[in-house]
Design a protein around this motif. Structure first.
Motif, PDB file in Angstrom:
ATOM      1  N   CYS A  14      16.991  21.886  25.051  1.00  0.00           N
ATOM      2  CA  CYS A  14      16.693  20.724  24.209  1.00  0.00           C
ATOM      3  C   CYS A  14      17.055  19.402  24.881  1.00  0.00           C
ATOM      4  O   CYS A  14      16.678  18.335  24.391  1.00  0.00           O
ATOM      5  N   GLY A  15      17.814  19.446  25.988  1.00  0.00           N
ATOM      6  CA  GLY A  15      18.153  18.219  26.703  1.00  0.00           C
ATOM      7  C   GLY A  15      19.622  17.847  26.695  1.00  0.00           C
ATOM      8  O   GLY A  15      19.998  16.784  27.185  1.00  0.00           O
ATOM      9  N   LYS A  16      20.471  18.732  26.164  1.00  0.00           N
ATOM     10  CA  LYS A  16      21.902  18.427  26.072  1.00  0.00           C
ATOM     11  C   LYS A  16      22.520  18.164  27.435  1.00  0.00           C
ATOM     12  O   LYS A  16      23.173  17.139  27.655  1.00  0.00           O
ATOM     13  N   SER A  17      22.333  19.095  28.364  1.00  0.00           N
ATOM     14  CA  SER A  17      22.932  18.963  29.687  1.00  0.00           C
ATOM     15  C   SER A  17      22.360  17.770  30.443  1.00  0.00           C
ATOM     16  O   SER A  17      23.065  17.125  31.231  1.00  0.00           O
ATOM     17  N   THR A  18      21.089  17.465  30.195  1.00  0.00           N
ATOM     18  CA  THR A  18      20.468  16.320  30.849  1.00  0.00           C
ATOM     19  C   THR A  18      21.176  15.026  30.467  1.00  0.00           C
ATOM     20  O   THR A  18      21.353  14.124  31.305  1.00  0.00           O
ATOM     21  N   VAL A  19      21.618  14.924  29.217  1.00  0.00           N
ATOM     22  CA  VAL A  19      22.369  13.748  28.779  1.00  0.00           C
ATOM     23  C   VAL A  19      23.656  13.602  29.592  1.00  0.00           C
ATOM     24  O   VAL A  19      23.981  12.526  30.095  1.00  0.00           O
ATOM     25  N   ALA A  20      24.403  14.704  29.725  1.00  0.00           N
ATOM     26  CA  ALA A  20      25.654  14.663  30.476  1.00  0.00           C
ATOM     27  C   ALA A  20      25.413  14.317  31.948  1.00  0.00           C
ATOM     28  O   ALA A  20      26.136  13.512  32.541  1.00  0.00           O
ATOM     29  N   LEU A  21      24.389  14.914  32.533  1.00  0.00           N
ATOM     30  CA  LEU A  21      24.072  14.642  33.937  1.00  0.00           C
ATOM     31  C   LEU A  21      23.619  13.202  34.140  1.00  0.00           C
ATOM     32  O   LEU A  21      23.886  12.586  35.175  1.00  0.00           O
ATOM     33  N   ALA A  22      22.930  12.649  33.146  1.00  0.00           N
ATOM     34  CA  ALA A  22      22.489  11.257  33.233  1.00  0.00           C
ATOM     35  C   ALA A  22      23.683  10.307  33.235  1.00  0.00           C
ATOM     36  O   ALA A  22      23.707   9.315  33.973  1.00  0.00           O
ATOM     37  N   ILE A  23      24.692  10.624  32.428  1.00  0.00           N
ATOM     38  CA  ILE A  23      25.896   9.793  32.398  1.00  0.00           C
ATOM     39  C   ILE A  23      26.552   9.776  33.775  1.00  0.00           C
ATOM     40  O   ILE A  23      26.985   8.727  34.265  1.00  0.00           O
ATOM     41  N   MET A  24      26.600  10.930  34.433  1.00  0.00           N
ATOM     42  CA  MET A  24      27.213  11.028  35.759  1.00  0.00           C
ATOM     43  C   MET A  24      26.278  10.560  36.876  1.00  0.00           C
ATOM     44  O   MET A  24      26.675  10.516  38.028  1.00  0.00           O
ATOM     45  N   GLN A  25      25.017  10.247  36.524  1.00  0.00           N
ATOM     46  CA  GLN A  25      24.005   9.894  37.519  1.00  0.00           C
ATOM     47  C   GLN A  25      23.778  11.056  38.491  1.00  0.00           C
ATOM     48  O   GLN A  25      23.670  10.869  39.709  1.00  0.00           O
ATOM     49  N   TYR A  26      23.713  12.254  37.931  1.00  0.00           N
ATOM     50  CA  TYR A  26      23.521  13.478  38.710  1.00  0.00           C
ATOM     51  C   TYR A  26      22.168  14.113  38.430  1.00  0.00           C
ATOM     52  O   TYR A  26      22.020  15.330  38.476  1.00  0.00           O
ATOM     53  N   LEU A  27      21.149  13.315  38.147  1.00  0.00           N
ATOM     54  CA  LEU A  27      19.851  13.863  37.768  1.00  0.00           C
ATOM     55  C   LEU A  27      19.046  14.393  38.957  1.00  0.00           C
ATOM     56  O   LEU A  27      18.070  15.098  38.772  1.00  0.00           O
ATOM     57  N   GLY A  28      19.451  14.048  40.156  1.00  0.00           N
ATOM     58  CA  GLY A  28      18.734  14.540  41.334  1.00  0.00           C
ATOM     59  C   GLY A  28      17.425  13.804  41.561  1.00  0.00           C
ATOM     60  O   GLY A  28      17.101  12.821  40.897  1.00  0.00           O
ATOM     61  N   GLY A  29      16.656  14.307  42.519  1.00  0.00           N
ATOM     62  CA  GLY A  29      15.413  13.634  42.896  1.00  0.00           C
ATOM     63  C   GLY A  29      14.310  13.738  41.862  1.00  0.00           C
ATOM     64  O   GLY A  29      13.384  12.920  41.857  1.00  0.00           O
ATOM     65  N   ASN A  30      14.391  14.723  40.977  1.00  0.00           N
ATOM     66  CA  ASN A  30      13.315  14.930  39.999  1.00  0.00           C
ATOM     67  C   ASN A  30      13.545  14.232  38.669  1.00  0.00           C
ATOM     68  O   ASN A  30      12.699  14.305  37.771  1.00  0.00           O
TER      69      ASN A  30
END
Length: 208
Positions: A14-30
């Motif tokens: 649903c996007g939960k982990s994406t929120v956390a990764l976005a905070i850390m700026q760990y979204l990667g190249g994609n």
């Protein structure tokens, strides 16, 4: 808010982990942030330089991953991986770092902490590795800890004890926790709960 535990709950994908990764700026190249802001102490993290982000990561904002081996170095003993965090970010002595690391291992219910300190990650079970990852994230008392399914590999009793520990650190150390989970029973132990579905927030609730 400072000293709060917020549960971010929703089904897988649903996007939960994406929120956390976005905070850390760990979204990667994609992945990238295309709108909105992520503010920390009044500043939008999306506008920070990589050098500024590196200073925040680990020192003020830490992350606990669902897979412990994503954050543990397989070639380093547990002692070095725990001790380097307060030594680097707080400039404490080696003896103090050792003492604090052992105490934290005991707090996350790891028996024979001295043996754990002398072990490599592969010598520990999955549950033990996860508890070490939790200890490593909180041993230097960061301001914010992002937890991505932090108890996913633990049994129910240990999961509950870890969540209780995180809640205690919230109140005692004024540490803020964002706990990403699909388990509503874990989320309901938080001060506030934010529910997600299909990449969107549905509603928020607060503990009575």
């Amino acid at each position: 808010h400072k000293g709060d535990a917020m549960g971010l709950v929703g089904e897988s994908g649903c996007g939960k982990s994406t929120v956390a990764l976005a905070i850390m700026q760990y979204l990667g190249g994609n992945g990238k942030i295309v709108g909105g802001t992520i503010k920390y102490r009044g500043r939008d993290m999306a506008t920070m330089s990589e050098k500024e982000l590196e200073k925040l990561r680990g020192s003020e904002i830490a992350m606990i991953y669902q897979e412990a081996m994503a954050s543990l170095n397989p070639s380093m003993r547990i002692s070095k991986q725990l001790m380097e965090v307060p030594m680097l970010h707080e400039n404490v002595t080696k003896d103090e770092a050792w003492k604090r690391s052992v105490e934290m291992l005991e707090k996350v219910k790891l028996p024979d902490a001295s043996r754990i300190m002398d072990s490599f990650p592969h010598q520990l079970s999955g549950g033990q590795q996860q508890r070490v990852a939790v200890a490593r994230a909180v041993v230097h008392r960061p301001a914010i800890v992002l937890c991505d399914e932090p108890t996913g590999n633990l049994d129910t009793e240990t999961s509950e004890s870890i969540i209780r520990l995180l809640r205690t650190l919230c109140k005692v150390g004024n540490t803020t926790f964002l706990i990403v989970t699909h388990d509503h029973s874990i989320a309901e132990q938080c001060d506030r709960v934010l529910q997600m579905a299909d990449g969107k927030f549905l509603h928020a609730s607060e503990e009575e």
